[in-house]
Design an enzyme around this catalytic site. Structure first.
Site, short mmCIF file in Angstrom:
data_model
loop_
_atom_site.label_atom_id
_atom_site.label_comp_id
_atom_site.label_asym_id
_atom_site.label_seq_id
_atom_site.Cartn_x
_atom_site.Cartn_y
_atom_site.Cartn_z
N CYS A 128 0.81 -1.22 0.00
CA CYS A 128 0.00 0.00 0.00
C CYS A 128 0.84 1.27 0.00
O CYS A 128 0.62 2.18 -0.78
CB CYS A 128 -0.97 -0.01 1.18
SG CYS A 128 -0.19 0.01 2.82
N HIS A 180 -2.28 1.10 6.87
CA HIS A 180 -2.73 1.01 5.49
C HIS A 180 -3.01 2.41 4.95
O HIS A 180 -3.50 3.29 5.68
CB HIS A 180 -4.00 0.16 5.39
CG HIS A 180 -4.35 -0.22 3.98
ND1 HIS A 180 -3.56 -1.02 3.19
CD2 HIS A 180 -5.41 0.13 3.19
CE1 HIS A 180 -4.11 -1.18 2.00
NE2 HIS A 180 -5.23 -0.49 1.97
N HIS A 196 -5.77 1.97 -3.85
CA HIS A 196 -4.80 1.42 -2.90
C HIS A 196 -4.38 0.04 -3.38
O HIS A 196 -4.96 -0.51 -4.33
CB HIS A 196 -5.39 1.34 -1.50
CG HIS A 196 -6.55 0.38 -1.39
ND1 HIS A 196 -6.62 -0.61 -0.45
CD2 HIS A 196 -7.70 0.26 -2.12
CE1 HIS A 196 -7.75 -1.30 -0.59
NE2 HIS A 196 -8.43 -0.79 -1.59
#
Length: 227
Positions: A128, A180, A196
């Site tokens: 990510c 994340h 993402h």
């Protein structure tokens, strides 16, 4: 005669409608087109915002209920990219939205790429933070390498300030540490869409309306700073 005139008009129309490439993925190319210009003093721009308090890392994340879309404001002021980069190019006024568009174009060019821990290229795959790192690096913007460190730069946003191009962060491991990150691609009254790299599906576009991301949402930060 009328038929010849009609054919001439049709040919002219087809030529004038020929598509052109609007995607720019480097500052050097954008400079050639007159979009960017190098700042005169080449000095780092120090920006410190105190408008939004920084949440303690031990404070539990609040589940996102709704997202109010921010109304874009026209500006005639200069825009620079991330105060941590001394040599960033400047744009004028509304061109800041153009920069955002190209960042999103660059990220979306990797849709479908696989997930790979530590990866920063479509050949090997992305994690990510690797996707965000490589996307901004195309424009000479060097972000930290981890999502947790990315969450500490730029300006943390209130819900009604979030716009395209902002970074969006999540706590998906059940702990208080951000782990994340993605980039906002669309904002509506009650939803944020973001690109993402997910561990299961690689580079995709997801939504905060999905229960998993609505539940684990942490914050959004703006890396592009308006002076």
């Amino acid at each position: 005669m009328k038929q010849l005139t009609y054919l001439f008009f049709l040919c002219t129309l087809l030529v004038s409608c020929k598509p052109t490439s609007n995607i720019i993925t480097s500052k050097s190319e954008a400079e050639k087109r007159g979009i960017y210009r190098a700042p005169q003093n080449k000095k780092a721009v120090a920006r410190t915002s105190t408008s939004t308090p920084v949440r303690n890392e031990n404070t539990p994340a609040t589940t996102r209920k709704s997202v109010a879309a921010a109304t874009p404001k026209k500006s005639t002021t200069k825009t620079v990219l991330n105060e941590k980069n001394a040599d960033d190019y400047e744009t004028e006024g509304d061109n800041s939205s153009y920069v955002v568009k190209q960042l999103i174009n660059t990220a979306e060019a990797n849709l479908g790429a696989g997930y790979h821990t530590g990866g920063t290229s479509p050949d090997t795959g992305f994690d990510c933070s690797g996707l965000m790192f490589s996307t901004f690096k195309k424009f000479d913007i060097t972000l930290p390498r981890s999502s947790n460190d990315m969450a500490k730069i730029g300006r943390k946003l209130d819900q009604d300030e979030i716009q395209k191009g902002d970074l969006i962060f999540f706590r998906t491991n059940g702990r208080s540490v951000i782990n994340h990150v993605g980039m906002v691609t669309e904002v509506s009254d009650d939803e944020i869409k973001f690109i993402h790299s997910s561990t299961q599906k690689g580079v995709i576009i997801s939504s905060t309306k999905e229960p998993y991301y609505g539940r684990t949402y942490a914050q959004c930060n703006r890396i592009i700073v308006n002076l």
